[in-house]
Design a protein around this motif. Structure first.
Motif, PDB file in Angstrom:
ATOM      1  N   VAL A 429       0.981  -1.295   0.153  1.00  0.00           N
ATOM      2  CA  VAL A 429      -0.207   0.158   0.228  1.00  0.00           C
ATOM      3  C   VAL A 429       0.901   1.167  -0.005  1.00  0.00           C
ATOM      4  CG1 VAL A 429      -1.777  -1.149   1.243  1.00  0.00           C
ATOM      5  CG2 VAL A 429      -0.141   0.071   2.606  1.00  0.00           C
ATOM      6  N   PRO A 430       0.452   2.562  -0.461  1.00  0.00           N
ATOM      7  CA  PRO A 430       1.027   3.761  -0.312  1.00  0.00           C
ATOM      8  C   PRO A 430       1.956   3.892   0.925  1.00  0.00           C
ATOM      9  CG  PRO A 430      -0.818   3.969  -1.236  1.00  0.00           C
ATOM     10  CD  PRO A 430      -0.958   2.705  -0.962  1.00  0.00           C
ATOM     11  N   THR A 431       3.249   4.107   0.893  1.00  0.00           N
ATOM     12  CA  THR A 431       3.994   4.214   2.263  1.00  0.00           C
ATOM     13  C   THR A 431       4.758   5.483   2.165  1.00  0.00           C
ATOM     14  OG1 THR A 431       4.532   1.799   2.020  1.00  0.00           O
ATOM     15  CG2 THR A 431       5.745   2.823   3.543  1.00  0.00           C
ATOM     16  N   VAL A 432       4.158   6.438   2.969  1.00  0.00           N
ATOM     17  CA  VAL A 432       4.621   7.758   3.106  1.00  0.00           C
ATOM     18  C   VAL A 432       5.854   7.975   4.033  1.00  0.00           C
ATOM     19  CG1 VAL A 432       4.189  10.111   3.912  1.00  0.00           C
ATOM     20  CG2 VAL A 432       2.144   8.501   2.689  1.00  0.00           C
ATOM     21  N   LYS A 433       6.856   8.184   3.301  1.00  0.00           N
ATOM     22  CA  LYS A 433       8.237   8.304   4.259  1.00  0.00           C
ATOM     23  C   LYS A 433       8.176   9.757   4.931  1.00  0.00           C
ATOM     24  CE  LYS A 433       8.934   5.070   2.466  1.00  0.00           C
ATOM     25  NZ  LYS A 433      10.048   4.957   1.693  1.00  0.00           N
ATOM     26  N   ILE A 434       8.321   9.881   6.010  1.00  0.00           N
ATOM     27  CA  ILE A 434       8.245  10.948   6.731  1.00  0.00           C
ATOM     28  C   ILE A 434       9.677  11.259   7.581  1.00  0.00           C
ATOM     29  CG2 ILE A 434       6.976  12.382   8.526  1.00  0.00           C
ATOM     30  CD1 ILE A 434       4.518  10.900   8.027  1.00  0.00           C
ATOM     31  N   SER A 435      10.273  12.293   7.112  1.00  0.00           N
ATOM     32  CA  SER A 435      11.596  12.431   7.873  1.00  0.00           C
ATOM     33  C   SER A 435      11.473  13.041   9.106  1.00  0.00           C
ATOM     34  CB  SER A 435      12.585  13.215   6.798  1.00  0.00           C
ATOM     35  OG  SER A 435      12.206  14.618   6.691  1.00  0.00           O
ATOM     36  N   THR A 436      12.432  12.869   9.969  1.00  0.00           N
ATOM     37  CA  THR A 436      12.356  13.462  11.325  1.00  0.00           C
ATOM     38  C   THR A 436      13.250  14.834  11.221  1.00  0.00           C
ATOM     39  OG1 THR A 436      14.560  12.399  12.054  1.00  0.00           O
ATOM     40  CG2 THR A 436      12.400  11.228  12.249  1.00  0.00           C
ATOM     41  N   ASN A 437      14.151  14.895  10.034  1.00  0.00           N
ATOM     42  CA  ASN A 437      14.946  15.914  10.006  1.00  0.00           C
ATOM     43  C   ASN A 437      14.793  16.728   8.664  1.00  0.00           C
ATOM     44  OD1 ASN A 437      17.548  14.897   8.955  1.00  0.00           O
ATOM     45  ND2 ASN A 437      17.035  13.342  10.442  1.00  0.00           N
ATOM     46  N   SER A 438      15.378  17.831   8.535  1.00  0.00           N
ATOM     47  CA  SER A 438      15.222  18.352   7.235  1.00  0.00           C
ATOM     48  C   SER A 438      16.456  18.084   6.405  1.00  0.00           C
ATOM     49  CB  SER A 438      15.351  20.027   7.227  1.00  0.00           C
ATOM     50  OG  SER A 438      13.974  20.403   7.973  1.00  0.00           O
ATOM     51  N   GLU A 439      17.381  17.768   6.957  1.00  0.00           N
ATOM     52  CA  GLU A 439      18.838  17.680   6.072  1.00  0.00           C
ATOM     53  C   GLU A 439      18.509  16.276   5.419  1.00  0.00           C
ATOM     54  OE1 GLU A 439      22.239  15.246   4.976  1.00  0.00           O
ATOM     55  OE2 GLU A 439      20.972  14.629   6.678  1.00  0.00           O
ATOM     56  N   LEU A 440      17.872  15.276   6.102  1.00  0.00           N
ATOM     57  CA  LEU A 440      17.648  14.062   5.292  1.00  0.00           C
ATOM     58  C   LEU A 440      16.554  14.292   4.304  1.00  0.00           C
ATOM     59  CD1 LEU A 440      17.490  10.977   5.022  1.00  0.00           C
ATOM     60  CD2 LEU A 440      15.724  10.892   6.646  1.00  0.00           C
ATOM     61  N   ALA A 441      15.411  15.064   4.596  1.00  0.00           N
ATOM     62  CA  ALA A 441      14.423  15.447   3.625  1.00  0.00           C
ATOM     63  C   ALA A 441      15.009  15.821   2.358  1.00  0.00           C
ATOM     64  CB  ALA A 441      13.232  16.240   4.196  1.00  0.00           C
ATOM     65  N   HIS A 442      16.065  16.745   2.236  1.00  0.00           N
ATOM     66  CA  HIS A 442      16.475  17.762   1.250  1.00  0.00           C
ATOM     67  C   HIS A 442      17.767  16.911   0.561  1.00  0.00           C
ATOM     68  CE1 HIS A 442      14.637  21.103   2.624  1.00  0.00           C
ATOM     69  NE2 HIS A 442      15.462  21.562   3.610  1.00  0.00           N
ATOM     70  N   ARG A 443      18.235  15.823   1.186  1.00  0.00           N
ATOM     71  CA  ARG A 443      19.362  14.959   0.807  1.00  0.00           C
ATOM     72  C   ARG A 443      18.673  13.704   0.029  1.00  0.00           C
ATOM     73  NH1 ARG A 443      22.076  10.773   3.097  1.00  0.00           N
ATOM     74  NH2 ARG A 443      21.222  11.437   4.903  1.00  0.00           N
ATOM     75  N   LYS A 444      17.703  13.339   0.542  1.00  0.00           N
ATOM     76  CA  LYS A 444      16.880  11.943  -0.117  1.00  0.00           C
ATOM     77  C   LYS A 444      15.645  12.339  -0.606  1.00  0.00           C
ATOM     78  CE  LYS A 444      20.083   8.588   0.217  1.00  0.00           C
ATOM     79  NZ  LYS A 444      20.576   8.056  -1.082  1.00  0.00           N
ATOM     80  N   LYS A 445      15.578  13.054  -1.568  1.00  0.00           N
ATOM     81  CA  LYS A 445      14.194  13.679  -1.999  1.00  0.00           C
ATOM     82  C   LYS A 445      13.279  12.425  -2.566  1.00  0.00           C
ATOM     83  CE  LYS A 445      15.478  18.478  -2.528  1.00  0.00           C
ATOM     84  NZ  LYS A 445      15.416  19.733  -3.209  1.00  0.00           N
ATOM     85  N   HIS A 446      13.990  11.643  -3.282  1.00  0.00           N
ATOM     86  CA  HIS A 446      13.207  10.440  -4.069  1.00  0.00           C
ATOM     87  C   HIS A 446      13.127   9.352  -3.082  1.00  0.00           C
ATOM     88  CE1 HIS A 446      17.701   9.627  -3.484  1.00  0.00           C
ATOM     89  NE2 HIS A 446      17.433   8.140  -3.841  1.00  0.00           N
ATOM     90  N   TRP A 447      13.244   9.350  -1.690  1.00  0.00           N
ATOM     91  CA  TRP A 447      12.867   8.451  -0.545  1.00  0.00           C
ATOM     92  C   TRP A 447      11.678   9.654   0.114  1.00  0.00           C
ATOM     93  CZ3 TRP A 447      17.827   6.219   1.938  1.00  0.00           C
ATOM     94  CH2 TRP A 447      18.518   5.345   0.915  1.00  0.00           C
ATOM     95  N   ILE A 448      11.896  10.390   0.524  1.00  0.00           N
ATOM     96  CA  ILE A 448      11.095  11.187   1.445  1.00  0.00           C
ATOM     97  C   ILE A 448       9.896  11.947   0.945  1.00  0.00           C
ATOM     98  CG2 ILE A 448      11.061  12.860   3.405  1.00  0.00           C
ATOM     99  CD1 ILE A 448      12.888  10.430   4.235  1.00  0.00           C
ATOM    100  N   ASP A 449       8.624  11.694   1.528  1.00  0.00           N
ATOM    101  CA  ASP A 449       7.651  12.166   0.983  1.00  0.00           C
ATOM    102  C   ASP A 449       7.281  13.515   1.817  1.00  0.00           C
ATOM    103  OD1 ASP A 449       6.689   9.909  -1.073  1.00  0.00           O
ATOM    104  OD2 ASP A 449       6.986   8.953   0.891  1.00  0.00           O
TER     105      ASP A 449
END
Length: 501
Positions: A429-449
């Motif tokens: 099912v759709p799996t929403v990846k929610i980052s705990t920190n902004s550094e990860l969200a910016h670095r792994k945009k193809h993982w983090i939703d």
């Protein structure tokens, strides 16, 4: 902006928001309105703990207002607190007493809707996909090829995609392992995110199609089709023919407004860090509370990651019967560890430790925040489907793929997956990846939703919880695809304990 954050006035530690160098002096709010200055005694990584109050050897160290372990030696303020000087305070099988608490203020119900599909039995789905479920691992590649061929042939139809979920089981299994395989695959065949299901068997496996049908129970014959590969001349040709019928059936479904009360969300964390219990997990908990208050369903699992925080869940049981179910859920999993001669309370992974989590109780106190503050309505066995609205606990381990699969099998339309380290993983099912920190969200945009790291930058949980909820409704309505959907990262894994022949 301060370089540290204190989560509770009772806490012995503060959390570093940025890397802090040895010799720096930080200001921390003390008792009343006074602040205290703490000299930093060693370099502190981002997301890790700094002692704010001296502790003697054996004394409890507090975070989130609760003990996360005991000091291994005498400690001074300004020290880096981690596995080298902090140890778990947990041991053995515990006795629990039913001590219910008054439920805190819960949010108001919201009259939100999403665009979903209503199935023949009245259940609601958020996708209109065709799923190929194989009864046995021997035909993984056959089913994979069938999905690829069908995707090409039916790409212009209105279905949302044709998918296969490989697994290695269904043959040479005995007892509970075979039962678990059957129950999980059967639950997936009944999942309302699929407008059509093709069940493919080989013909000589333990998980025979005839026996598997009994586990599935009642089903719509135009929505679920069966194929036994050994009994047809060309299983690919026959498979495409059956999928054609399923596509025609699925095309009859249309999206229509569905109340939030029909939504089922799964709650999961993986690759946690020191910010998990500060940003993403409490944010997901706030959204979970809104969904539950609106009549919807939230499903929490990862039983070993309840150890050390289980009493918080027990105190929120709706009644003593539910309390006893939670108690048995926890103690049965501890007995599982003991049967295999494993340490019950040695849990945080190398990645968790690198991210700043030192003990199991620290991880658990952060992990269980995904369940918000709602009352626990029910406890569901591994492989079973949730039948009660509200917050439910499901029996499954902490392993990412096994627990995501268990959440989907339990009926979750969508999984909210918080992470501080990042992972590309996606379930059926759709799996929403929610980052705990902004550094990860910016670095792994193809993982983090979705980026929950904004909570320690410029936004409040009151602001972000409505924003995240709207994102979830957009995903549920088919307006937004998660990264795991867009990239085709869809997998399942089934729990195994026993003998294989």
């Amino acid at each position: 902006m301060s370089k540290v954050i204190q989560l509770n006035s009772k806490d012995s530690v503060v959390i570093s928001i940025k890397e802090i160098a040895k010799g720096e002096v930080i200001n921390v709010q003390g008792e009343g309105k006074n602040s205290i200055e703490i000299p930093i005694r060693t370099d502190i990584p981002r997301g890790h703990k700094i002692l704010a109050k001296p502790r003697k050897k054996g004394e409890d160290i507090f975070k989130y207002g609760y003990s996360i372990g005991k000091a291994k030696k005498d400690l001074e303020e300004g020290e880096w607190i981690h596995t080298h000087n902090l140890q778990s305070g947990l041991s053995g099988i515990l006795n629990y007493e039913y001590q219910p608490i008054t439920q805190p203020n819960i949010p108001k119900a919201l009259n939100y809707t999403f665009q979903g599909y209503i199935r023949e039995n009245g259940e609601v789905g958020i996708r209109n996909e065709i799923w190929i479920i194989n009864t046995v691992g021997c035909i993984n590649k056959t089913c994979e090829l069938l999905a690829k061929m069908a995707t090409e042939q039916f790409r212009d139809e209105r279905v949302d995609g044709i998918y296969h979920f490989p697994h290695p089981y269904g043959c040479s299994q005995l007892g509970d392992d075979l039962t678990n395989t059957q129950k999980h695959l059967a639950a997936l065949t009944q999942h309302p995110n699929a407008g059509g299901i093709l069940v493919v068997g080989l013909g000589c496996e333990n998980n025979q199609i005839e026996a598997f049908k009994e586990v599935i129970g009642e089903y719509a014959t135009d929505r679920i089709k069966f194929l036994k590969a050994q009994e047809v001349e060309d299983e690919l040709e026959k498979g495409i023919s059956l999928i054609s019928e399923l596509v025609a059936h699925a095309n009859q479904y249309k999206r229509q407004p569905i109340p939030l009360s029909k939504l089922k969300i799964g709650l999961k964390c993986g690759g946690s860090d020191g910010f998990s219990g500060i940003t993403a997990n409490p944010l997901v908990g706030a959204v979970s509370d809104i969904v539950v208050a609106s009549g919807g369903t939230a499903i929490l699992t990862e039983v070993p990651e309840m150890f050390g925080a289980e009493t918080l869940l027990m105190s929120r049981a709706k009644n003593e019967e539910t309390f006893n179910k939670i108690k048995n859920l926890v103690n049965d999993f501890k007995e599982y560890f003991i049967r295999h001669n494993q340490e019950i309370y040695e849990n945080p992974s190398p990645g968790n430790k690198d991210g700043g989590i030192s003990t199991l109780e620290e991880k658990s106190l952060g992990c269980t925040q995904k369940g918000g503050h709602s009352r626990v309505e029910d406890v569901v066995s591994y492989g079973e489907r949730v039948i009660k609205s509200g917050l439910n606990l499901v029996n499954a381990p902490g392993n990412d793929l096994i627990s995501v699969t268990a959440l989907a099998a339990a009926g979750a339309h969508i999984v909210l997956f918080t992470t501080g380290r990042g992972t590309p993983l996606g379930g059926p099912v759709p799996t929403v990846k929610i980052s705990t920190n902004s550094e990860l969200a910016h670095r792994k945009k193809h993982w983090i939703d979705y980026n929950a790291g904004r909570l320690i930058e410029d936004q409040t949980i009151e602001e972000l919880k409505h924003d995240l909820l709207q994102y979830i409704l957009n995903v549920a309505s088919g307006q937004t695809q998660t990264n795991n959907e867009r990239l085709g990262f869809r997998e399942i894994s089934i729990f195994k304990e026993g003998v294989i022949l």
